[in-house]
Design an enzyme around this catalytic site. Structure first.
Site, PDB file in Angstrom:
ATOM      1  N   LYS A  14       0.521  -2.218  -0.231  1.00  0.00           N
ATOM      2  CA  LYS A  14       0.545  -0.904   0.512  1.00  0.00           C
ATOM      3  C   LYS A  14      -0.433  -0.163  -0.364  1.00  0.00           C
ATOM      4  O   LYS A  14      -1.234  -0.648  -1.288  1.00  0.00           O
ATOM      5  CB  LYS A  14       2.036  -0.328   0.243  1.00  0.00           C
ATOM      6  CG  LYS A  14       3.036  -0.896   1.157  1.00  0.00           C
ATOM      7  CD  LYS A  14       4.233  -0.127   1.270  1.00  0.00           C
ATOM      8  CE  LYS A  14       5.585  -0.854   1.519  1.00  0.00           C
ATOM      9  NZ  LYS A  14       6.514  -0.169   1.060  1.00  0.00           N
ATOM     10  N   HIS A  17      -0.779   6.184  -3.301  1.00  0.00           N
ATOM     11  CA  HIS A  17      -0.701   7.538  -2.684  1.00  0.00           C
ATOM     12  C   HIS A  17      -0.344   8.785  -3.753  1.00  0.00           C
ATOM     13  O   HIS A  17      -0.562   8.325  -4.808  1.00  0.00           O
ATOM     14  CB  HIS A  17       0.540   7.655  -1.741  1.00  0.00           C
ATOM     15  CG  HIS A  17       1.835   7.286  -2.047  1.00  0.00           C
ATOM     16  ND1 HIS A  17       2.567   7.849  -3.159  1.00  0.00           N
ATOM     17  CD2 HIS A  17       2.717   6.339  -2.098  1.00  0.00           C
ATOM     18  CE1 HIS A  17       3.671   7.477  -3.535  1.00  0.00           C
ATOM     19  NE2 HIS A  17       3.743   6.331  -2.968  1.00  0.00           N
ATOM     20  N   HIS A  20       1.561   8.223  -6.698  1.00  0.00           N
ATOM     21  CA  HIS A  20       1.275   7.334  -7.714  1.00  0.00           C
ATOM     22  C   HIS A  20       0.182   7.900  -8.785  1.00  0.00           C
ATOM     23  O   HIS A  20       0.143   7.440  -9.748  1.00  0.00           O
ATOM     24  CB  HIS A  20       0.674   6.116  -6.922  1.00  0.00           C
ATOM     25  CG  HIS A  20       1.621   5.034  -6.221  1.00  0.00           C
ATOM     26  ND1 HIS A  20       1.550   5.048  -5.151  1.00  0.00           N
ATOM     27  CD2 HIS A  20       2.944   4.881  -6.666  1.00  0.00           C
ATOM     28  CE1 HIS A  20       2.483   4.113  -4.487  1.00  0.00           C
ATOM     29  NE2 HIS A  20       3.466   4.112  -5.619  1.00  0.00           N
TER      30      HIS A  20
HETATM   31  N1  ARG Z   1       6.581   0.814  -6.688  1.00  0.00           N
HETATM   32  C1  ARG Z   1       7.656   2.030  -6.564  1.00  0.00           C
HETATM   33  C2  ARG Z   1       7.188   2.795  -5.672  1.00  0.00           C
HETATM   34  O1  ARG Z   1       5.906   2.898  -5.286  1.00  0.00           O
HETATM   35  C3  ARG Z   1       7.688   2.684  -8.117  1.00  0.00           C
HETATM   36  C4  ARG Z   1       8.293   1.678  -9.141  1.00  0.00           C
HETATM   37  C5  ARG Z   1       8.878   2.678 -10.159  1.00  0.00           C
HETATM   38  N2  ARG Z   1       9.026   1.827 -11.280  1.00  0.00           N
HETATM   39  C6  ARG Z   1      10.501   1.196 -11.275  1.00  0.00           C
HETATM   40  N3  ARG Z   1      10.779   0.487 -12.457  1.00  0.00           N
HETATM   41  N4  ARG Z   1      11.308   1.049 -10.068  1.00  0.00           N
HETATM   42  O2  ARG Z   1       7.976   3.596  -5.009  1.00  0.00           O
END
Ligand code: ARG
Length: 399
Positions: A14, A17, A20
């Site tokens: 994806k 954003h 991030h």
């Molecule tokens: N990839 C996830 C998102 O974009 C965030 C991951 C955060 N870290 C974790 N260990 N869950 O929402």
């Protein structure tokens, strides 16, 4: 202490954003700060959900796409001066999640539902709000299960004293569940895990529309900053105006983001980011460049003279007193993991330097006075540069 900081963590399939972007700059700050305070820091980027695609598309294509994405991530972070020690991801934990399910089962914590899913009662007393689903009806794992597996793996690998996760506040409950699950599984070290939540940024738009890629933000910053700089005449003399624009622009963005509590939401505004007067990242960069040019034009001859007894004016004394507080401010930020203490410290330092620069002559002063003052300004610049670097800002020497 061994500290693991997990941050950035976009979803490969994806778009990147603003959340991030925030996770990236906040996590980088926390990692820099902890490292500066003598801890051993491991930086992890935990990439999300590309595994789904792995199953759906042909393997070759997917691997290629993944590599490419990873490279562009690596490149960006280079651009921001950010790096990771480990790229990990949800997909790595699909098998280990199955082990977690088995472990939960063997401890009598796993309950099958009539729908065929499996849940864990985190409270142990049947409170419906603490029922957490850990397996889908087709036997596959969920986000929470994978995070439990990942945490166990990181502990095995790094034997950390602290594990810090940086995400938006929307994931607060998720991390509470992960930590609680680890706890009831008997992992005492669950209390070494910490979630650092941050608020939502609204309205970050580039000329191309809503922000969807980090590159868009960086390009927009560079463009806007170049336009701002075009009005300053020294810009023409810059060796690399593009790079300077990007560094000054990034400073502006980071300071605007770090000024308040991380948890507060805020409305993004390019005007506020680039406002040339007032407490901005542009002001910090400007101060740094100005102090550097002072050292450069006056040369090091003056520096042979150091008689601190010459620093008697109130302007010098307040700078000296402020410089002495740096340690304390770093400690504060490291305690509550909030960059704002450092931000306001550096802004005050820059204001003090501006006043002193106006009132404390160097050139026409006796050598020992000039030397002492130049040393003072040099100390200001060095602390300013150090503080900026902790925040993730690359100081510029000219602008
Ligand atoms: N990839 C996830 C998102 O974009 C965030 C991951 C955060 N870290 C974790 N260990 N869950 O929402």
């Amino acid at each position: 202490m061994k500290i693991v900081v997990e941050f950035s963590s976009p979803n490969v399939a994806k778009k990147f954003h603003v959340g991030h972007l925030r996770s990236t700059i906040i996590g980088n700050f926390i990692a820099n700060l902890k490292e500066a305070l003598g801890h051993q820091v491991t930086r992890i980027n935990y990439l999300g959900d590309w595994g789904m695609q792995f199953g759906l598309l042909g393997t070759g294509f997917q691997l290629f796409g993944y590599e490419e994405k990873l490279q562009s991530l690596q490149h960006l972070f280079e651009r921001l001066g950010i790096y990771f020690d480990e790229y990990s991801g949800e997909s790595f934990y699909r098998e280990k999640s199955q082990e977690v399910l088995k472990l939960l089962d063997s401890k009598g914590l796993l309950q099958k539902t009539i729908k065929g899913t499996a849940v864990v009662d985190l409270s142990g007393n049947g409170d419906p709000s603490s029922i957490c689903t850990v397996m889908r009806s087709d036997g596959t794992s969920l986000y929470t299960t994978r995070d439990v597996a990942a945490a166990i793996d990181q502990m095995d690998k790094y034997n950390f004293d602290t594990m810090i996760y940086v995400t938006d506040k929307g994931q607060k409950k998720h991390f509470q569940q992960v930590f609680q699950m680890l706890k009831i599984m008997g992992y005492d070290w669950a209390e070494r895990c910490q979630h650092v939540p941050f608020g939502v940024v609204q309205g970050m738009k580039t000329r191309r529309g809503d922000v969807t890629f980090l590159e868009d933000v960086l390009n927009e910053i560079r463009l806007r900053m170049l336009q701002n700089m075009a009005s300053i005449k020294t810009t023409n003399e810059l060796e690399n105006p593009q790079e300077t624009a990007e560094r000054v622009g990034l400073a502006a963005l980071i300071i605007q983001d770090f000024r308040g509590l991380l948890l507060s939401d805020y409305q993004f505004s390019w005007d506020r980011v680039f406002q040339s007067r007032g407490d901005t990242g542009v002001f910090l960069q400007y101060t740094h460049a100005r102090l550097h040019s002072l050292e450069e034009t006056l040369g090091c001859g003056y520096l042979n003279n150091l008689n601190t007894g010459c620093l008697q004016e109130p302007q010098s004394i307040s700078i000296l007193q402020h410089l002495l507080r740096f340690d304390e401010v770093l400690f504060r930020s490291s305690q509550d993991l909030q960059p704002r203490h450092i931000v306001s410290y550096l802004l005050t330092l820059s204001h003090l330097a501006a006043v002193a620069h106006k009132t404390l002559q160097i050139k026409d002063s006796p050598p020992d006075v000039a030397g002492a003052r130049l040393h003072l300004f040099k100390a200001v610049r060095s602390v300013l540069a150090h503080g900026m670097k902790l925040l993730g800002i690359i100081p510029v020497y000219r602008m």
